[in-house]
Design an enzyme around this catalytic site. Structure first.
Site, short mmCIF file in Angstrom:
data_model
loop_
_atom_site.label_atom_id
_atom_site.label_comp_id
_atom_site.label_asym_id
_atom_site.label_seq_id
_atom_site.Cartn_x
_atom_site.Cartn_y
_atom_site.Cartn_z
N ALA A 47 0.16 3.55 6.45
CA ALA A 47 -0.31 4.80 5.85
C ALA A 47 -1.58 4.51 5.07
O ALA A 47 -2.07 3.38 5.06
CB ALA A 47 0.77 5.39 4.95
N LYS A 48 -2.05 5.54 4.39
CA LYS A 48 -3.32 5.44 3.66
C LYS A 48 -3.35 4.27 2.68
O LYS A 48 -4.38 3.63 2.49
CB LYS A 48 -3.54 6.73 2.87
CG LYS A 48 -4.47 7.69 3.57
CD LYS A 48 -4.86 8.83 2.63
CE LYS A 48 -5.28 10.05 3.44
NZ LYS A 48 -4.70 11.29 2.95
N ARG A 49 -2.19 4.00 2.05
CA ARG A 49 -2.15 2.95 1.04
C ARG A 49 -2.52 1.59 1.62
O ARG A 49 -2.85 0.67 0.89
CB ARG A 49 -0.76 2.90 0.38
CG ARG A 49 0.34 2.39 1.27
CD ARG A 49 1.68 2.36 0.55
NE ARG A 49 2.40 3.61 0.69
CZ ARG A 49 3.18 3.94 1.73
NH1 ARG A 49 3.32 3.13 2.74
NH2 ARG A 49 3.82 5.07 1.77
N HIS A 50 -2.45 1.45 2.94
CA HIS A 50 -2.79 0.18 3.57
C HIS A 50 -4.25 0.12 4.00
O HIS A 50 -4.64 -0.79 4.72
CB HIS A 50 -1.89 -0.05 4.79
CG HIS A 50 -0.43 -0.08 4.46
ND1 HIS A 50 0.46 0.88 4.91
CD2 HIS A 50 0.29 -0.93 3.69
CE1 HIS A 50 1.67 0.60 4.44
NE2 HIS A 50 1.58 -0.48 3.69
N GLY A 51 -5.03 1.08 3.54
CA GLY A 51 -6.44 1.11 3.93
C GLY A 51 -6.64 2.12 5.05
O GLY A 51 -5.70 2.75 5.51
#
Ligand SMILES: [Zn+2]
Length: 316
Positions: free
Chosen positions: A251-255
């Site tokens: 998801a977004k938190r992983h870049g």
């Protein structure tokens, strides 16, 4: 290619609530490879009834991203938002048959009322508070001064199926998952209901998706039965997801792993396909410029049985 009505059919269903990223691109690639290897017809469906969460143009971007990788389809796109009266009819039929009921509980009430049992995703199992409480939607509406959601009354018993990748799988839906929402209070049909109607009406026989949806399958099977569509229950293939180093779904938190971002940065489809191929258990070839280049070397038997961990580095 022409397809007969009795032909196997699958669907690619990008959600316009988010961008196509490496994780869902891999699941679509697996679905596409199985379809093209086995001659299944592919329908593209846009699941765009999740109102406020829909991102403008996400449908077009998803289709562009798939096409960029060489993932094509035979029919569609079909937009769920054009089919609301069809879902509404099914919801009314289930209510009339006593297979669904109005529910006034808030999410918070459900969480408080649920005792020990919890679904695997951490969501509370609905304890059935409103079962048999209101004769009609109108009665529930009058009682609370607000419109109710509609829940499916899950019958007791074990629901089992043989997953084409995972093998025999079973759930006790009533105990593990509970009565689930099939229409929100604003009238919007829930995912579980809409996909069953769509898949049955489109003649979908093969469903390939991420195993985050594994516990949706027994719920959807119960809906097929309740709607008189038992004959239309498809084959299911649930594949492990791509996760980040923290063990959570990509998801977004992983870049930024959106295909559109790589594409804008000048990354080639071949670079992305090389990574996706490895994630699909395909022995890398020197250059796979198009998804069709992977057809000869893919087999479900070589698909890794555990989640793929992506650390953000394309060249890994
Ligand atoms: Zn309730």
């Amino acid at each position: 290619m022409t397809f007969s009505p009795s032909h196997p059919v699958t669907r690619l269903a990008p959600s316009p609530t988010g961008a196509l990223h490496l994780g869902n691109a891999r699941t679509f690639l697996i679905n596409w490879l199985l379809a093209r290897q086995n001659g299944w017809k592919i329908i593209l469906r846009i699941e765009d009834i999740d109102g406020p969460r829909i991102k403008p143009n996400a449908d077009k971007q998803a289709m562009e991203g798939l096409a960029w990788l060489g993932i094509d389809w035979d029919d569609g796109p079909i937009y769920q938002s054009t089919r609301l009266p069809i879902y509404q009819k099914a919801i009314e039929d289930l209510l009339a048959a006593g297979k669904a009921y109005p529910c006034l509980c808030t999410r918070k009430e459900v969480e408080t009322a649920a005792s020990a049992p919890h679904a695997e995703d951490g969501a509370a199992v609905y304890p059935g508070t409103c079962r048999g409480r209101f004769a009609t939607i109108e009665a529930a509406h009058r009682a609370a001064g607000k419109p109710p959601s509609i829940r499916f009354a899950v019958p007791p018993g074990i629901t089992q199926f043989t997953d084409c990748f995972r093998g025999p799988t079973q759930f006790d839906v009533a105990k593990q998952l509970g009565d689930f929402v099939i229409a929100k209070a604003d009238g919007t049909p829930a995912y579980q209901l809409a996909v069953v109607i769509d898949d049955a009406q489109s003649g979908v026989t093969e469903i390939v998706r991420g195993d985050d949806l594994l516990d949706s399958t027994p719920r959807q099977m119960l809906l097929y039965h309740a709607l008189g569509l038992s004959h239309a229950i498809p084959h299911y293939t649930h594949v492990p997801l791509v996760i980040g180093p923290d063990g959570r779904r990509l998801a977004k938190r992983h870049g930024d792993t959106r295909l559109a971002t790589y594409r804008a940065a000048g990354v080639s489809p071949a670079d992305i396909l090389a990574l996706l191929a490895k994630w699909c258990g395909i022995t890398p070839k020197s250059c796979s410029a198009r998804a069709t280049d992977l057809l000869d070397n893919f087999t479900l038997a070589n698909l890794p049985a555990t989640p793929i961990v992506f650390d953000g580095n394309l060249a890994d």
